[in-house]
Design a protein around this motif. Structure first.
Motif, PDB file in Angstrom:
ATOM      1  N   MET A 197       0.835  -1.204   0.000  1.00  0.00           N
ATOM      2  CA  MET A 197       0.000   0.000   0.000  1.00  0.00           C
ATOM      3  C   MET A 197       0.874   1.261   0.000  1.00  0.00           C
ATOM      4  O   MET A 197       0.630   2.206  -0.759  1.00  0.00           O
ATOM      5  N   LEU A 198       1.894   1.253   0.836  1.00  0.00           N
ATOM      6  CA  LEU A 198       2.741   2.436   0.955  1.00  0.00           C
ATOM      7  C   LEU A 198       3.565   2.664  -0.315  1.00  0.00           C
ATOM      8  O   LEU A 198       3.787   3.812  -0.730  1.00  0.00           O
ATOM      9  N   HIS A 200       2.632   1.922  -3.397  1.00  0.00           N
ATOM     10  CA  HIS A 200       1.711   2.541  -4.352  1.00  0.00           C
ATOM     11  C   HIS A 200       1.441   4.002  -3.988  1.00  0.00           C
ATOM     12  O   HIS A 200       1.424   4.882  -4.862  1.00  0.00           O
ATOM     13  N   TYR A 201       1.228   4.251  -2.709  1.00  0.00           N
ATOM     14  CA  TYR A 201       0.889   5.606  -2.266  1.00  0.00           C
ATOM     15  C   TYR A 201       2.024   6.576  -2.570  1.00  0.00           C
ATOM     16  O   TYR A 201       1.811   7.674  -3.092  1.00  0.00           O
ATOM     17  N   ARG A 202       3.243   6.163  -2.247  1.00  0.00           N
ATOM     18  CA  ARG A 202       4.380   7.060  -2.460  1.00  0.00           C
ATOM     19  C   ARG A 202       4.739   7.193  -3.934  1.00  0.00           C
ATOM     20  O   ARG A 202       5.449   8.120  -4.314  1.00  0.00           O
ATOM     21  N   ASP A 205      -0.031   6.681  -6.577  1.00  0.00           N
ATOM     22  CA  ASP A 205      -1.199   5.926  -7.048  1.00  0.00           C
ATOM     23  C   ASP A 205      -2.065   5.546  -5.850  1.00  0.00           C
ATOM     24  O   ASP A 205      -2.019   4.425  -5.346  1.00  0.00           O
ATOM     25  N   LEU A 206      -2.882   6.504  -5.398  1.00  0.00           N
ATOM     26  CA  LEU A 206      -3.741   6.265  -4.234  1.00  0.00           C
ATOM     27  C   LEU A 206      -4.754   5.161  -4.529  1.00  0.00           C
ATOM     28  O   LEU A 206      -5.046   4.331  -3.653  1.00  0.00           O
ATOM     29  N   ALA A 209      -3.242   1.872  -3.998  1.00  0.00           N
ATOM     30  CA  ALA A 209      -2.997   1.645  -2.566  1.00  0.00           C
ATOM     31  C   ALA A 209      -4.277   1.198  -1.860  1.00  0.00           C
ATOM     32  O   ALA A 209      -4.266   0.247  -1.060  1.00  0.00           O
ATOM     33  N   HIS A 236      -4.712   2.557   6.337  1.00  0.00           N
ATOM     34  CA  HIS A 236      -5.796   2.815   5.388  1.00  0.00           C
ATOM     35  C   HIS A 236      -6.459   4.158   5.674  1.00  0.00           C
ATOM     36  O   HIS A 236      -6.684   4.974   4.760  1.00  0.00           O
ATOM     37  N   MET A 239      -4.233   7.069   4.724  1.00  0.00           N
ATOM     38  CA  MET A 239      -4.197   7.303   3.281  1.00  0.00           C
ATOM     39  C   MET A 239      -5.443   8.058   2.825  1.00  0.00           C
ATOM     40  O   MET A 239      -5.362   8.947   1.970  1.00  0.00           O
ATOM     41  N   ARG A 242      -4.854  11.527   3.551  1.00  0.00           N
ATOM     42  CA  ARG A 242      -3.612  12.077   2.984  1.00  0.00           C
ATOM     43  C   ARG A 242      -2.706  12.610   4.092  1.00  0.00           C
ATOM     44  O   ARG A 242      -2.169  13.722   4.022  1.00  0.00           O
TER      45      ARG A 242
END
Length: 427
Positions: A197-198, A200-202, A205-206, A209, A236, A239, A242
């Motif tokens: 997840m992290l 993808h987030y970084r 791509d939320l 994630a 979760h 995210m 944000r």
């Protein structure tokens, strides 16, 4: 007499003559138990408990003694008898499990100190020792399975430690495929789900994630009937909000990007075909899995240095993480010397360049595994100087010049320069 016992994959016993067949499955199992209890006596009763399911046969002790006698043909006095027990004595470098744990512990310690740059190559080197499931090919069903499962648990932890180090270093691009493979085999690893997840987030791509969180939730429900744990749930929510705490950690120093090519020379007259051949051999093709390497050889004065420098400038955009140019002063330089030169160019402090050649090679391969670097070695005198420098995976490339062809152990294209003609072939 040199000996190496390898358990991280198919059980192997290596001696002076190369790989020695340990024998039938039960003999390999005896070797595995003694190696897992290395430098400690293992009573015969303990051996029988680990090697047989249920009540062992009446011949169990006799069988163990026969197998130990056969193993002594390769291991010699490293197996000793201890009052109704056997003990296998090995130095740390003679057992891959010990070496794996040593490298993993060193990497984990660096990670705990906040030094992800040091942790990443050590953890990657630890995982590189695995050739398959621990004890692959041994009969299953006995208590030995518990010990082998413990090794597998250690491997999974190191995979996730490595992912953590790469997250800290900002290497999010290559993390998602690695973690996907890991989770396909182990879908209940919540730490790995959080890392995916992290990553993808970084990478910005939320949606991916949040989708990964739903996949984790579904896997846990299907197999255990439970919801994700508190840590995964907090991630979760963070995210969705944000939260700034999810931003990449500030790093005081960006990875070194060496730009060492000499000034771009004019193309020597009549060498356009040679330049085209060199560029074609050095550029990684789309989807290519093997690393690029090419040897350019010819007599003194044939223009090798100018041509390889010209090619380096044309390839610079293909290798954005740096171009390293090494002029070999003579045959006294070893591959380990050249690797040390590359490591320093890539930002490894001189005091942190490993002294042992195998550790230096592991660090070299680990750094190249996450970067796209062009390495030019101008003036190699022998094959042994350069073939270990071939990158272990695609993405980076090695260009070598020499006065004579080099007998490389891999299928490496070689381009021959003469005054007027070009010949291309494979080593």
């Amino acid at each position: 007499m040199s000996v190496e016992v390898c358990l991280l994959g198919p059980v192997e016993l290596r001696g002076d003559g190369g790989v020695a067949a340990p024998g039938p499955a039960k003999r390999r199992a005896v070797l595995t138990v003694l190696a897992l209890e290395v430098n400690r006596p293992v009573p015969l009763g303990r051996l029988t408990e680990l090697l047989w399911t249920g009540r062992p046969p009446a011949s169990a002790i006799a069988n163990i003694r026969n197998h130990v006698a056969a193993l002594r043909h390769t291991l010699g006095t490293r197996i000793v008898s201890r009052h109704g027990a056997y003990q296998l004595n090995l130095a740390p470098h003679e057992l891959d499990v010990t070496e794996f744990r040593r490298r993993a512990e060193r990497g984990r310690g660096a990670l705990a100190r906040g030094d992800a740059g040091q942790a990443e190559p050590d953890l990657a080197a630890a995982l590189s020792l695995w050739r398959g499931p621990a004890g692959q090919g041994l009969p299953r069903g006995a208590a030995l399975d518990v010990l082998l499962a413990g090794l597998e648990s250690e491997r999974l932890r190191v995979v996730e430690d490595l992912a953590e180090a790469r997250l800290e270093l900002g290497h999010t691009g290559e993390l998602a495929p690695m973690l996907r493979d890991h989770l396909a085999a182990h879908p209940l690893r919540e730490r790995a789900w959080s890392q995916l997840m992290l990553a993808h987030y970084r990478a910005g791509d939320l949606a991916a994630a949040l989708s990964a969180y739903r996949e984790a939730q579904a896997a846990l429900h299907a197999q255990l009937g439970v919801d994700p744990g508190a840590e995964l749930t907090r991630l979760h929510v963070a995210m969705l909000e944000r939260a700034p705490l999810l931003d990449p950690p500030a790093r005081g120093r960006a990875p070194a990007i060496p730009r060492e090519l000499p000034p771009d020379p004019a193309l020597p007259p009549g060498r356009s075909r040679e330049l085209t051949a060199l560029l074609a051999a050095a550029r990684p093709e789309h989807g290519e899995r093997t690393p690029a390497a090419v040897v350019l050889h010819g007599p003194p004065g044939s223009g090798k240095s100018a041509l390889v420098t010209r090619a380096g400038h044309r390839l610079a955009e293909t290798f954005p993480d740096g171009q390293i140019f090494i002029t070999v002063a003579g045959p006294h330089l070893s591959a380990a010397d050249l690797m040390g030169r590359v490591l320093r160019a890539l930002g490894v402090p001189p005091a942190e360049v490993p002294d042992q050649p195998d550790e230096r090679l592991g660090r070299y391969r680990s750094l190249l595994a996450t970067r796209r670097v062009l390495i030019v070695v101008d003036g190699a005198a022998a094959t042994e100087q350069v073939w270990p420098l071939i990158p272990a995976r695609h993405g980076s490339a090695l260009l070598v010049t020499s006065q004579a062809p080099l007998r490389m152990p891999l299928e490496v294209p070689q381009v021959a320069l003469t005054r007027h003609t070009l010949r291309a072939g494979a080593a």
